[in-house]
Each structure stands twice: as structure tokens, then as C-alpha cells.
Design a protein around this motif. Sequence first.
Motif, PDB file in Angstrom:
ATOM      1  N   ALA A  24       0.811  -1.214   0.000  1.00 56.22           N
ATOM      2  CA  ALA A  24       0.000   0.000   0.000  1.00 56.22           C
ATOM      3  C   ALA A  24       0.846   1.266   0.000  1.00 56.22           C
ATOM      4  O   ALA A  24       0.338   2.355  -0.289  1.00 56.22           O
ATOM      5  CB  ALA A  24      -0.939   0.002   1.206  1.00 56.22           C
ATOM      6  N   ALA A  27       1.405   1.397  -4.016  1.00 55.37           N
ATOM      7  CA  ALA A  27       0.254   1.346  -4.916  1.00 55.37           C
ATOM      8  C   ALA A  27      -0.976   1.831  -4.159  1.00 55.37           C
ATOM      9  O   ALA A  27      -0.960   1.939  -2.935  1.00 55.37           O
ATOM     10  CB  ALA A  27       0.034  -0.076  -5.435  1.00 55.37           C
ATOM     11  N   ARG A  28      -2.019   2.122  -4.881  1.00 56.23           N
ATOM     12  CA  ARG A  28      -3.254   2.558  -4.250  1.00 56.23           C
ATOM     13  C   ARG A  28      -3.855   1.422  -3.426  1.00 56.23           C
ATOM     14  O   ARG A  28      -3.749   0.244  -3.790  1.00 56.23           O
ATOM     15  CB  ARG A  28      -4.261   3.020  -5.297  1.00 56.23           C
ATOM     16  N   LEU A  29      -4.507   1.766  -2.328  1.00 64.96           N
ATOM     17  CA  LEU A  29      -5.036   0.769  -1.411  1.00 64.96           C
ATOM     18  C   LEU A  29      -6.044  -0.144  -2.098  1.00 64.96           C
ATOM     19  O   LEU A  29      -6.021  -1.364  -1.907  1.00 64.96           O
ATOM     20  CB  LEU A  29      -5.686   1.458  -0.203  1.00 64.96           C
ATOM     21  N   GLU A  31      -6.172  -0.951  -5.202  1.00 65.39           N
ATOM     22  CA  GLU A  31      -5.430  -1.856  -6.070  1.00 65.39           C
ATOM     23  C   GLU A  31      -4.853  -3.019  -5.269  1.00 65.39           C
ATOM     24  O   GLU A  31      -4.873  -4.165  -5.715  1.00 65.39           O
ATOM     25  CB  GLU A  31      -4.293  -1.100  -6.769  1.00 65.39           C
ATOM     26  N   SER A 197     -10.705   3.248 -11.970  1.00 68.79           N
ATOM     27  CA  SER A 197      -9.293   2.909 -11.969  1.00 68.79           C
ATOM     28  C   SER A 197      -8.520   3.578 -13.078  1.00 68.79           C
ATOM     29  O   SER A 197      -9.063   3.987 -14.091  1.00 68.79           O
ATOM     30  CB  SER A 197      -9.140   1.396 -12.083  1.00 68.79           C
ATOM     31  N   ARG A 198      -7.227   3.622 -12.856  1.00 73.35           N
ATOM     32  CA  ARG A 198      -6.327   4.102 -13.906  1.00 73.35           C
ATOM     33  C   ARG A 198      -5.867   2.939 -14.773  1.00 73.35           C
ATOM     34  O   ARG A 198      -5.021   3.093 -15.653  1.00 73.35           O
ATOM     35  CB  ARG A 198      -5.113   4.761 -13.266  1.00 73.35           C
TER      36      ARG A 198
END
Length: 283
Positions: A24, A27-29, A31, A197-198
Motif C-alpha cells: 500500500a 500502490a493505491r489501497l 489496487e 481505476s487508472r
Amino acid sequence: MAILLSLLTSALFGTADFCGGLAAKRARLLEVVAGAHLIGLIGVAAAAPLVAQRFEGESALLGAAGGVFGGLGVALLYRRLALGPMSVVAPITALTSAAVPAAWGVTTGDALGAPAWTGVALAMAAIWLVSATGPGETERGAVVTRAAVVESLLAGAGFGFMFVFFDATDATTAPWPIVAARAVTATALVGALASRSRLASGTLPDRGALALIALAGLFDTTSNVMFIYASDRGALTVVAVLSSLYPIATMVLARVVLAERMTRHQILGVVAALVATGLIAAG
């Protein structure tokens, strides 16, 4: 055997939390959580036909129900951790996740001796000690609101009822109930990730983060399977409480890998957990 499996469950839970926590940071949580549940689903689904003695629809449905409660617990926990204060959220959630199945075990007839009950009480105290943030680590200016307490309790209850449903499954069908549980949570989390999301732009977490996400997913899913085996061999009250000692594994790994210092109350919590395990074994 139930005690050893319960401690293994807590060790795997704690290791998964450690890996997820590191991921985390890179990366995003969402994700991390979605990726971990998806990888866990793939791993346990591949193993299920080889490990399970049989498949049973009722146990799969119970596992799916456990997945719903566990997913709600995850959502509430991470929302509340983000809002804080963590020094209140973490111990309340951990303690409630142990108290709910323990209470359920008592109401459904778990019979323990006096030493074991003493050990359960001491283990609950240990969970609080190792989960709580020390006085020097609390967030500055943090305000403990009613919403923080209520959502922390609900998060812990979500995890607790997940344990209750997993306990109700037939151990001969494991890990199929966990396949059903992970199918529920992975679908919901991946759907939530896809909606904002990206990933559409092709951007993924770096390789190191992906490895940590994979480890978190595999450890977490395996811990759920171990819980089913443990609860099949022992009283839910004992298994749930010992399995909830997972913050110890997270804390020890942080000490060994990241050289983080352990506070006095955390050390006291570890000692209390060791004494509690001995009392439960004797009882």
C-alpha cells in the motif's frame, strides 16, 4: 492440533497484513486489496480440486456469506483507517473480530475449563495491547468520534461473523468455501477498482508492489483455509481468539524486516499471548 492450526492462522493473517501494508506504500489501497483477493481466488480455486475431499453446495454458500461479511469488514476497516484515528480503530476492530465468534461459541455450547477461560481473557487483553498505538505514536489532534468507534466495531463484527460462517462449513469441503468467499469479495473489489481505476490507461503498480500484493493474497487466503481446519478440531471460542493474535506476526515482521521498535505495551502483549496460549493448552 487446533491450537497449532489457530496460531498458524494468525501467523498467516499477520504476514498477509504486513505484505499488504508494504504494498500500500507503493500502490493505491484499492489496487492492493482487489489484487490480493483476485490472486487469492485464483490460487485457492486451482488448489481446491486437488485438496478438497468433496464439494458441498451448503458449505459453499456459507463460505460466500462469510465472504460478504469479510468484504464489509475490509471496506469499513480501510475507510476508517484512512480517516483515523488509527490508535483507536485498530485495537477496537481486532478485539471485536475475536469477541464476536467467541461469544457465538459460548452461546452454542463451547465448554472450556477454568485455565482455558483465563487464557481466552488474557489473549483478548493481548490482542488489545499489540494492536493499540502507543502514547507517543498517536495522531496529533486526532479526535475520537462516535462514528470512528461505531465503524470500527462494525468492521470487527464483519470479520467476526466471517469466522462464524467459516466455522459452520464442513472441513472436508475445504477450501471450496474459501473459493466462494473470495469469488464474492474479488468480484466486488475488482468491480469497484474498474469503475474508477487508472487501469484503463494501462498503468499498473511496479513489479515489487505486484509481488507483495500476490504474497498478501496467497497468505490471507491460506489463513482462511487454515481457520476452517482449526475450527473443525477445536472450540470456536479458542480458535477465534488465538487466530486474532495476528497483529503479533505483523509487528514481529516489522521489527525484523523494517527494524521498527516495539513499544513496551506491545512486548507486554506478546508475553500475555504466550501465557494465554499455555493456559488454553492446559485447559
